[in-house]
Scaffold this motif. Structure first.
Motif, PDB file in Angstrom:
ATOM      1  N   VAL B 217       0.654  -1.185  -0.335  1.00 40.13           N
ATOM      2  CA  VAL B 217      -0.244   0.133  -0.479  1.00 40.13           C
ATOM      3  C   VAL B 217       1.245   1.298   0.035  1.00 40.13           C
ATOM      4  O   VAL B 217       0.582   2.099  -0.655  1.00 40.13           O
ATOM      5  CB  VAL B 217      -1.209  -0.027   1.310  1.00 40.13           C
ATOM      6  CG1 VAL B 217      -1.909   0.958   1.367  1.00 40.13           C
ATOM      7  CG2 VAL B 217      -1.923  -1.492   0.819  1.00 40.13           C
ATOM      8  N   GLY B 218       2.098   1.065   1.255  1.00 39.34           N
ATOM      9  CA  GLY B 218       3.052   2.490   0.915  1.00 39.34           C
ATOM     10  C   GLY B 218       3.446   2.813  -0.552  1.00 39.34           C
ATOM     11  O   GLY B 218       3.593   3.705  -0.863  1.00 39.34           O
ATOM     12  N   CYS B 219       3.988   1.378  -1.308  1.00 39.54           N
ATOM     13  CA  CYS B 219       4.501   1.837  -2.544  1.00 39.54           C
ATOM     14  C   CYS B 219       3.832   2.556  -3.294  1.00 39.54           C
ATOM     15  O   CYS B 219       3.542   3.451  -4.135  1.00 39.54           O
ATOM     16  CB  CYS B 219       4.618   0.383  -2.941  1.00 39.54           C
ATOM     17  SG  CYS B 219       6.193   0.152  -5.110  1.00 39.54           S
ATOM     18  N   GLN B 227      -4.057   9.243  -1.821  1.00 40.35           N
ATOM     19  CA  GLN B 227      -4.773   7.888  -1.072  1.00 40.35           C
ATOM     20  C   GLN B 227      -4.685   7.464  -0.103  1.00 40.35           C
ATOM     21  O   GLN B 227      -3.260   7.291   1.279  1.00 40.35           O
ATOM     22  CB  GLN B 227      -4.525   7.036  -1.854  1.00 40.35           C
ATOM     23  CG  GLN B 227      -4.748   7.400  -3.691  1.00 40.35           C
ATOM     24  CD  GLN B 227      -5.872   6.878  -4.142  1.00 40.35           C
ATOM     25  OE1 GLN B 227      -7.050   6.834  -3.019  1.00 40.35           O
ATOM     26  NE2 GLN B 227      -6.552   8.498  -4.985  1.00 40.35           N
ATOM     27  N   LYS B 228      -5.918   7.972   1.066  1.00 40.11           N
ATOM     28  CA  LYS B 228      -5.777   6.913   2.441  1.00 40.11           C
ATOM     29  C   LYS B 228      -5.398   5.405   3.064  1.00 40.11           C
ATOM     30  O   LYS B 228      -6.126   4.702   1.408  1.00 40.11           O
ATOM     31  CB  LYS B 228      -7.240   7.118   2.973  1.00 40.11           C
ATOM     32  CG  LYS B 228      -6.852   9.180   3.315  1.00 40.11           C
ATOM     33  CD  LYS B 228      -7.831   8.714   4.793  1.00 40.11           C
ATOM     34  CE  LYS B 228      -8.036  10.345   4.950  1.00 40.11           C
ATOM     35  NZ  LYS B 228      -9.390  10.808   5.490  1.00 40.11           N
ATOM     36  N   ALA B 270       0.562   1.784 -10.508  1.00 32.86           N
ATOM     37  CA  ALA B 270       0.586   2.044  -9.756  1.00 32.86           C
ATOM     38  C   ALA B 270       0.628   0.660  -9.049  1.00 32.86           C
ATOM     39  O   ALA B 270       1.221  -0.435  -7.868  1.00 32.86           O
ATOM     40  CB  ALA B 270       0.052   3.021  -8.810  1.00 32.86           C
ATOM     41  N   VAL B 271      -0.881   0.035  -8.898  1.00 37.77           N
ATOM     42  CA  VAL B 271      -0.881  -0.871  -7.833  1.00 37.77           C
ATOM     43  C   VAL B 271      -0.264  -2.669  -8.957  1.00 37.77           C
ATOM     44  O   VAL B 271       0.217  -2.891  -8.431  1.00 37.77           O
ATOM     45  CB  VAL B 271      -2.496  -1.117  -8.427  1.00 37.77           C
ATOM     46  CG1 VAL B 271      -2.330  -2.769  -7.980  1.00 37.77           C
ATOM     47  CG2 VAL B 271      -3.163  -0.317  -7.384  1.00 37.77           C
ATOM     48  N   TYR B 278       6.446  -5.899  -4.285  1.00 31.39           N
ATOM     49  CA  TYR B 278       5.778  -6.544  -2.924  1.00 31.39           C
ATOM     50  C   TYR B 278       6.250  -8.055  -3.170  1.00 31.39           C
ATOM     51  O   TYR B 278       7.092  -8.602  -2.273  1.00 31.39           O
ATOM     52  CB  TYR B 278       4.877  -6.485  -2.800  1.00 31.39           C
ATOM     53  CG  TYR B 278       4.281  -6.811  -1.615  1.00 31.39           C
ATOM     54  CD1 TYR B 278       5.029  -6.585  -0.299  1.00 31.39           C
ATOM     55  CD2 TYR B 278       3.691  -8.232  -1.414  1.00 31.39           C
ATOM     56  CE1 TYR B 278       4.198  -7.193   0.826  1.00 31.39           C
ATOM     57  CE2 TYR B 278       2.694  -8.210  -0.172  1.00 31.39           C
ATOM     58  CZ  TYR B 278       3.000  -7.652   0.980  1.00 31.39           C
ATOM     59  OH  TYR B 278       3.131  -7.999   2.189  1.00 31.39           O
ATOM     60  N   TRP B 279       5.595  -8.725  -4.212  1.00 30.90           N
ATOM     61  CA  TRP B 279       5.896 -10.374  -4.116  1.00 30.90           C
ATOM     62  C   TRP B 279       7.650 -10.740  -3.931  1.00 30.90           C
ATOM     63  O   TRP B 279       7.897 -11.597  -3.688  1.00 30.90           O
ATOM     64  CB  TRP B 279       5.440 -10.828  -5.733  1.00 30.90           C
ATOM     65  CG  TRP B 279       5.619 -12.542  -5.594  1.00 30.90           C
ATOM     66  CD1 TRP B 279       6.444 -12.986  -6.625  1.00 30.90           C
ATOM     67  CD2 TRP B 279       5.020 -13.335  -4.716  1.00 30.90           C
ATOM     68  NE1 TRP B 279       6.671 -14.147  -6.594  1.00 30.90           N
ATOM     69  CE2 TRP B 279       5.907 -14.652  -5.345  1.00 30.90           C
ATOM     70  CE3 TRP B 279       4.793 -13.275  -3.659  1.00 30.90           C
ATOM     71  CZ2 TRP B 279       6.290 -15.819  -4.324  1.00 30.90           C
ATOM     72  CZ3 TRP B 279       5.183 -14.977  -3.243  1.00 30.90           C
ATOM     73  CH2 TRP B 279       5.368 -16.052  -3.641  1.00 30.90           C
TER      74      TRP B 279
END
Lengths: 148, 368
Positions: B217-219, B227-228, B270-271, B278-279
């Motif tokens: 999420v931070g990335c 974005q929250k 971005a996701v 992350y993976w």
């Protein structure tokens, strides 16, 4: 993969339940839960205890436990339908969503009875015995030692 | 059996509680994870401004040793608490425990002096603090205030286990003895990842690392602005491995119809980048810590399910266990809550602990 059992079901296009079949069909990508689960849960909650009785080989205590579990699941479905269609008040007034372990007089005024989970009270007599057999599994003593 | 039996998973994205009164009757309570230190005057003002009777769990605040804390929805909604991810979980868990016990006591009209059996899951990294936590919680439950009302309970027994324990004890198929297997339990939550290796019934390794879903999420937050975290986390999780744009659509902030598609596409991209990054970190961490000769791997936590495709490719010849039966039981028994909150996969560990707690009550050491 384990051997699979095929179970097919066909109904006439004129059936009044055709909407249900379309809703549960693989073509519907917007089901609330996995399709197979929805079908199995419904069948299990309605008929599984009777199927077990029919097949034989289950003790009376086992059959009662299965019936109690099925009743519990049906109760959950009542709550789900009530919430989905905004019928909480109506059914609550009829006592169908009430918590059978409480009487009205011992409810705290702040308790939201319609959103808290409400399930039938387990019958204490053989219920507790069954519960213990369900909950105590073979590895428990080993786990207690490992995490001391 | 105690007057109240509670299995508590103080998750960083949600507090998950299974409980029952003396007459066995399992219930599920969910509370927002936030805890906020608040001046007494603000809480007095809050109480006097309350309209109607809000549910106890949504208006929870506690006073202990002169300290005031709002917990859950009240902390999140009224006092804008953050998730305090850097603070030890057990420290926040103390206030969360007081709040949930206070709320359950109010909901169920439990009087002071009632007995409580409490089970708590902590990350392996904080499991060493269990004695300290037990001491703190025993003392605190004996005298605190919930929404200004004095409360006092007896902690009849206390069981603290590392995250993943509920899955080892209740998530595996019956008939397979722990004595004969080498098992890796991988819990990937919002805040961290815990790995537990059990070799023939003995814990051979336990480790917790701050490599939870919040890193992903931070990335994304670094790549797109404004974005929250929790809202983003829910959307990313819902978008799944194919990163469905439909699930991300509500994150778009611009109003100009011509720019909305561009922003959505940026978020999606971005996701995708964050997921890959992350993976890679997760894969490297897991491969360096999981012995290649494990017989089975048990996965749990919402993040593990989010990455199920990737995790299934780890150690191809090892049996993978996703605790489907436990999950199906939760779905069946708590259908409305699970459906409303999108909770699949996140309750299994605590549900396992709850049943372990109830099942072993007779054998548990009575709390001194």
């Amino acid at each position: 993969m384990p051997e699979q059992v095929d179970f097919r079901f066909q109904i006439s296009v004129n059936s009044p339940y055709i909407t249900l079949i379309k809703y549960l069909s693989p073509k519907n990508k917007f089901l609330e839960f996995p399709r197979q689960n929805m079908i199995t849960w419904a069948l299990v909650a309605f008929w599984y205890p009777l199927a077990c009785k029919w097949s034989g080989g289950f003790s009376d205590a086992d059959l009662k436990l299965k019936a109690r579990t099925a009743i519990y699941q049906l109760q959950q479905q009542i709550i789900y339908l009530a919430q989905a269609f905004g019928l909480e008040n109506e059914l609550g007034n009829q006592g169908m969503l009430g918590n059978s372990s409480h009487s009205d007089t011992d409810l705290d005024p702040n308790v939201d009875v319609y959103t808290s989970k409400s399930v039938p009270t387990h019958v204490k007599s053989d219920g507790e015995q069954n519960l213990t057999s369900v909950m105590s599994l073979e590895n428990d003593e080993l786990l207690e030692e490992a995490f001391k | 059996m105690a007057d109240l039996t509670i299995a508590f998973d103080p998750g960083s994205s949600l507090s998950k509680i299974f409980y029952t009164l003396k007459s066995f009757h399992p219930e599920l309570l969910l509370m927002e994870p936030e805890v906020a230190q608040v001046p007494k005057a603000s809480l007095v003002a809050y109480e006097s401004s309350c309209v109607g009777s809000p549910a106890a769990e949504n208006s929870a605040w506690v006073e202990y040793k002169g300290q005031y804390r709002a917990v859950g929805f009240l902390a999140q909604d009224r006092f804008y608490a953050d998730l305090k991810l850097s603070e030890p979980k057990f420290e926040l868990a103390l206030y969360k425990t007081l709040a949930l016990v206070g709320a359950l006591a109010q909901k169920n009209s439990l009087s002071n002096g009632a007995s409580i059996r409490l089970g708590v899951l902590l990350p392996y990294g904080e499991y060493e603090d269990r004695k300290l936590f037990e001491q703190l919680v025993t003392e605190a439950l004996a005298g605190f205030r919930f929404r200004g009302v004095e409360r006092s309970f007896e902690l009849e027994s206390f069981l603290c286990r590392p995250e993943g324990f509920g899955l080892i004890s209740r998530g595996r198929a019956p008939g397979s003895s722990l004595k004969e297997r080498k098992i890796a339990v991988v819990m990937i939550g919002y805040r961290n990842i815990s790995l537990l290796i059990m070799d023939r019934g003995m814990i051979s390794q336990g480790v917790t690392e701050d490599l939870g879903f919040n890193k992903l999420v931070g990335c994304v937050q670094r790549l797109v602005s404004g974005q929250k975290a929790l809202k983003l986390a829910q959307a990313i999780s819902k978008a799944g491995s194919k990163i469905s744009t439909k699930a991300l659509a509500h994150l778009v902030r611009v109003q100009d119809p011509g720019l909305r598609d561009t922003e959505l596409s940026q978020i999606r991209s971005a996701v995708a980048t964050a997921r890959e990054e992350y993976w890679i970190s997760l894969f490297s961490w897991l491969r360096s810590r999981i012995p290649s000769d494990v017989d089975e791997m048990i996965f749990a936590g919402g993040t593990a399910h989010y990455l199920s495709r990737e995790l299934n490719s780890l150690l191809p010849h090892t049996e993978k266990i996703w605790c489907n039966e436990l999950e199906a039981q939760i779905n069946r028994n708590f259908l409305a809550d699970v459906s409303r909150n999108g909770l699949e996969f996140r309750l299994t560990d605590n549900y396992g602990l709850f049943y372990y707690l109830c099942g072993t009550s007779e054998r548990m050491t009575t709390h001194a």
